[in-house]
Design a protein around this motif. Structure first.
Motif, PDB file in Angstrom:
ATOM      1  N   TYR A  88       7.433 -25.005  39.331  1.00  0.00           N
ATOM      2  CA  TYR A  88       7.459 -25.630  38.166  1.00  0.00           C
ATOM      3  C   TYR A  88       6.255 -25.775  37.255  1.00  0.00           C
ATOM      4  O   TYR A  88       6.238 -25.359  36.222  1.00  0.00           O
ATOM      5  CB  TYR A  88       8.316 -26.978  38.446  1.00  0.00           C
ATOM      6  N   MET A  89       5.204 -26.032  38.174  1.00  0.00           N
ATOM      7  CA  MET A  89       3.847 -26.113  37.333  1.00  0.00           C
ATOM      8  C   MET A  89       3.420 -24.839  36.910  1.00  0.00           C
ATOM      9  O   MET A  89       2.933 -24.861  35.655  1.00  0.00           O
ATOM     10  CB  MET A  89       3.024 -26.634  38.420  1.00  0.00           C
ATOM     11  N   ILE A  90       3.760 -23.795  37.492  1.00  0.00           N
ATOM     12  CA  ILE A  90       3.422 -22.337  36.853  1.00  0.00           C
ATOM     13  C   ILE A  90       4.337 -22.259  35.740  1.00  0.00           C
ATOM     14  O   ILE A  90       3.723 -21.866  34.698  1.00  0.00           O
ATOM     15  CB  ILE A  90       3.652 -21.247  37.837  1.00  0.00           C
ATOM     16  N   MET A  91       5.802 -22.707  35.794  1.00  0.00           N
ATOM     17  CA  MET A  91       6.349 -22.378  34.413  1.00  0.00           C
ATOM     18  C   MET A  91       5.853 -23.154  33.183  1.00  0.00           C
ATOM     19  O   MET A  91       5.916 -22.751  32.346  1.00  0.00           O
ATOM     20  CB  MET A  91       7.762 -22.440  34.855  1.00  0.00           C
ATOM     21  N   GLU A  92       5.474 -24.517  33.537  1.00  0.00           N
ATOM     22  CA  GLU A  92       4.955 -25.364  32.382  1.00  0.00           C
ATOM     23  C   GLU A  92       3.582 -24.753  31.903  1.00  0.00           C
ATOM     24  O   GLU A  92       3.388 -24.816  30.603  1.00  0.00           O
ATOM     25  CB  GLU A  92       4.777 -26.817  33.089  1.00  0.00           C
ATOM     26  N   ALA A  93       2.772 -24.423  32.640  1.00  0.00           N
ATOM     27  CA  ALA A  93       1.437 -24.095  32.474  1.00  0.00           C
ATOM     28  C   ALA A  93       1.674 -22.945  31.317  1.00  0.00           C
ATOM     29  O   ALA A  93       1.049 -22.699  30.300  1.00  0.00           O
ATOM     30  CB  ALA A  93       0.579 -23.591  33.426  1.00  0.00           C
ATOM     31  N   MET A  94       2.559 -21.941  31.866  1.00  0.00           N
ATOM     32  CA  MET A  94       2.405 -20.597  31.094  1.00  0.00           C
ATOM     33  C   MET A  94       3.250 -21.040  29.797  1.00  0.00           C
ATOM     34  O   MET A  94       2.873 -20.441  28.763  1.00  0.00           O
ATOM     35  CB  MET A  94       3.374 -19.735  31.910  1.00  0.00           C
ATOM     36  N   ALA A  95       4.098 -21.932  30.119  1.00  0.00           N
ATOM     37  CA  ALA A  95       4.842 -22.315  28.665  1.00  0.00           C
ATOM     38  C   ALA A  95       3.841 -22.905  27.528  1.00  0.00           C
ATOM     39  O   ALA A  95       4.342 -22.638  26.435  1.00  0.00           O
ATOM     40  CB  ALA A  95       6.122 -23.189  28.801  1.00  0.00           C
ATOM     41  N   CYS A  96       3.097 -23.435  27.996  1.00  0.00           N
ATOM     42  CA  CYS A  96       1.808 -23.978  27.207  1.00  0.00           C
ATOM     43  C   CYS A  96       0.898 -22.971  26.811  1.00  0.00           C
ATOM     44  O   CYS A  96      -0.085 -23.344  26.279  1.00  0.00           O
ATOM     45  CB  CYS A  96       1.310 -25.116  27.760  1.00  0.00           C
ATOM     46  N   GLY A  97       0.795 -21.707  27.328  1.00  0.00           N
ATOM     47  CA  GLY A  97      -0.044 -20.710  27.003  1.00  0.00           C
ATOM     48  C   GLY A  97      -1.074 -20.725  27.846  1.00  0.00           C
ATOM     49  O   GLY A  97      -2.378 -20.334  27.470  1.00  0.00           O
ATOM     50  N   CYS A  98      -1.191 -21.123  29.332  1.00  0.00           N
ATOM     51  CA  CYS A  98      -2.364 -21.122  30.174  1.00  0.00           C
ATOM     52  C   CYS A  98      -1.701 -19.954  31.006  1.00  0.00           C
ATOM     53  O   CYS A  98      -0.764 -20.236  31.941  1.00  0.00           O
ATOM     54  CB  CYS A  98      -2.001 -22.547  30.691  1.00  0.00           C
ATOM     55  N   PRO A  99      -2.682 -18.958  31.172  1.00  0.00           N
ATOM     56  CA  PRO A  99      -2.422 -18.033  32.334  1.00  0.00           C
ATOM     57  C   PRO A  99      -2.729 -18.590  33.640  1.00  0.00           C
ATOM     58  O   PRO A  99      -3.449 -19.581  33.718  1.00  0.00           O
ATOM     59  CB  PRO A  99      -3.650 -16.975  32.031  1.00  0.00           C
ATOM     60  N   VAL A 100      -2.185 -17.993  34.757  1.00  0.00           N
ATOM     61  CA  VAL A 100      -1.890 -18.758  36.069  1.00  0.00           C
ATOM     62  C   VAL A 100      -2.647 -17.676  36.951  1.00  0.00           C
ATOM     63  O   VAL A 100      -2.389 -16.442  37.081  1.00  0.00           O
ATOM     64  CB  VAL A 100      -0.386 -19.057  36.566  1.00  0.00           C
ATOM     65  N   ILE A 101      -3.143 -18.266  38.028  1.00  0.00           N
ATOM     66  CA  ILE A 101      -3.931 -17.619  39.279  1.00  0.00           C
ATOM     67  C   ILE A 101      -2.773 -18.234  40.416  1.00  0.00           C
ATOM     68  O   ILE A 101      -2.949 -19.339  40.364  1.00  0.00           O
ATOM     69  CB  ILE A 101      -5.441 -17.752  39.425  1.00  0.00           C
ATOM     70  N   THR A 102      -2.142 -17.496  41.059  1.00  0.00           N
ATOM     71  CA  THR A 102      -1.391 -18.035  42.096  1.00  0.00           C
ATOM     72  C   THR A 102      -1.303 -16.918  43.331  1.00  0.00           C
ATOM     73  O   THR A 102      -1.479 -15.682  43.204  1.00  0.00           O
ATOM     74  CB  THR A 102       0.143 -17.770  41.600  1.00  0.00           C
ATOM     75  N   TYR A 103      -0.776 -17.445  44.264  1.00  0.00           N
ATOM     76  CA  TYR A 103      -0.450 -16.517  45.733  1.00  0.00           C
ATOM     77  C   TYR A 103       0.910 -15.855  45.452  1.00  0.00           C
ATOM     78  O   TYR A 103       1.785 -16.494  44.558  1.00  0.00           O
ATOM     79  CB  TYR A 103      -0.420 -17.342  46.862  1.00  0.00           C
ATOM     80  N   ALA A 104       1.102 -14.824  46.008  1.00  0.00           N
ATOM     81  CA  ALA A 104       2.448 -13.849  46.045  1.00  0.00           C
ATOM     82  C   ALA A 104       3.357 -14.781  46.974  1.00  0.00           C
ATOM     83  O   ALA A 104       3.791 -14.263  47.864  1.00  0.00           O
ATOM     84  CB  ALA A 104       2.143 -12.750  46.467  1.00  0.00           C
ATOM     85  N   ALA A 105       3.832 -16.064  46.709  1.00  0.00           N
ATOM     86  CA  ALA A 105       4.604 -16.707  47.391  1.00  0.00           C
ATOM     87  C   ALA A 105       5.924 -16.846  46.538  1.00  0.00           C
ATOM     88  O   ALA A 105       5.724 -17.317  45.334  1.00  0.00           O
ATOM     89  CB  ALA A 105       3.926 -18.122  47.389  1.00  0.00           C
ATOM     90  N   GLY A 106       6.909 -16.819  47.201  1.00  0.00           N
ATOM     91  CA  GLY A 106       8.321 -17.047  46.720  1.00  0.00           C
ATOM     92  C   GLY A 106       8.410 -16.334  45.526  1.00  0.00           C
ATOM     93  O   GLY A 106       8.071 -15.003  45.396  1.00  0.00           O
ATOM     94  N   GLY A 107       8.941 -16.944  44.512  1.00  0.00           N
ATOM     95  CA  GLY A 107       9.171 -16.611  43.350  1.00  0.00           C
ATOM     96  C   GLY A 107       8.122 -16.379  41.966  1.00  0.00           C
ATOM     97  O   GLY A 107       8.288 -15.960  41.090  1.00  0.00           O
ATOM     98  N   ASN A 108       6.953 -16.774  42.709  1.00  0.00           N
ATOM     99  CA  ASN A 108       5.761 -16.868  41.933  1.00  0.00           C
ATOM    100  C   ASN A 108       5.704 -15.717  40.989  1.00  0.00           C
ATOM    101  O   ASN A 108       5.405 -15.557  40.055  1.00  0.00           O
ATOM    102  CB  ASN A 108       4.893 -17.641  42.262  1.00  0.00           C
ATOM    103  N   PRO A 109       5.647 -14.507  41.727  1.00  0.00           N
ATOM    104  CA  PRO A 109       5.315 -13.116  41.155  1.00  0.00           C
ATOM    105  C   PRO A 109       6.241 -12.753  39.887  1.00  0.00           C
ATOM    106  O   PRO A 109       6.211 -11.946  39.190  1.00  0.00           O
ATOM    107  CB  PRO A 109       5.429 -12.060  42.293  1.00  0.00           C
TER     108      PRO A 109
END
Length: 179
Positions: A88-109
């Protein structure tokens, strides 16, 4: 500014230990020197003092407006969680225009498109996270920010998710009630 947040920052499932290792690698390589913005509960604030870069710890944030402002102030958001469904934090950050660095975990990709609106690192490899941080800060953050927000709007907005559910519902009905 590189932001990391979690309900509990030091929860091993959220990957703070991998973030620490990635930051240590960046410090050795002297490629990027981000200021860190940290939010969430922290039971051992002295542990944060071991981070190799300057940081600001803002504690727990519960107000939606403040969370939105925090993401909008950030150049990038990082999550090092080892298991996620779709953060959810990834989705919040991206919705605010913030690029994300994440592991390839679950649905994050599904949300973070590698080197289009952020960086997807190899799961469990802090060196890959470090590469991701370097890659994001070495590229056009404004372009990555726009791509992150646009991807959220075009794939995860209420309207788009509603369309997807409607389509799925129609498919299920067609199977159980053929014409």
């Amino acid at each position: 500014m590189l932001t990391f947040g979690a309900a509990n920052l030091l929860d091993t499932r959220k990957g703070f230990q991998d973030l620490e290792k990635a930051l240590q690698l960046l410090k050795k390589q002297k490629l990027v020197h981000p200021h860190l913005l940290l939010f969430g509960k922290c039971n051992d604030p002295q542990r944060l003092d071991q981070l190799p870069f300057p940081f600001t710890y803002v504690g727990e944030i519960r107000q939606e407006k403040k969370i939105r402002e925090l993401y909008q102030l950030s150049d990038a958001f990082i999550t090092a969680a080892l298991n996620e469904n779709l953060s959810y934090m990834i989705m919040e950050a991206m919705a605010c225009g913030c690029p994300v660095i994440t592991y390839a975990a679950g649905g994050n990709p599904e949300a973070v498109l590698h080197q289009q609106n952020g960086y997807v690192a190899e799961l469990g490899k802090p060196a890959s996270l470090a590469e991701g941080i370097h890659w994001v800060f070495d590229n056009d953050i404004d372009q990555l920010s726009k791509a992150a927000r646009n991807h959220m709007l075009s794939h995860f907005s209420e309207k788009e998710v509603g369309k997807a559910y409607h389509s799925l519902y129609q498919q299920v009905l067609a199977r159980i009630m053929p014409r």
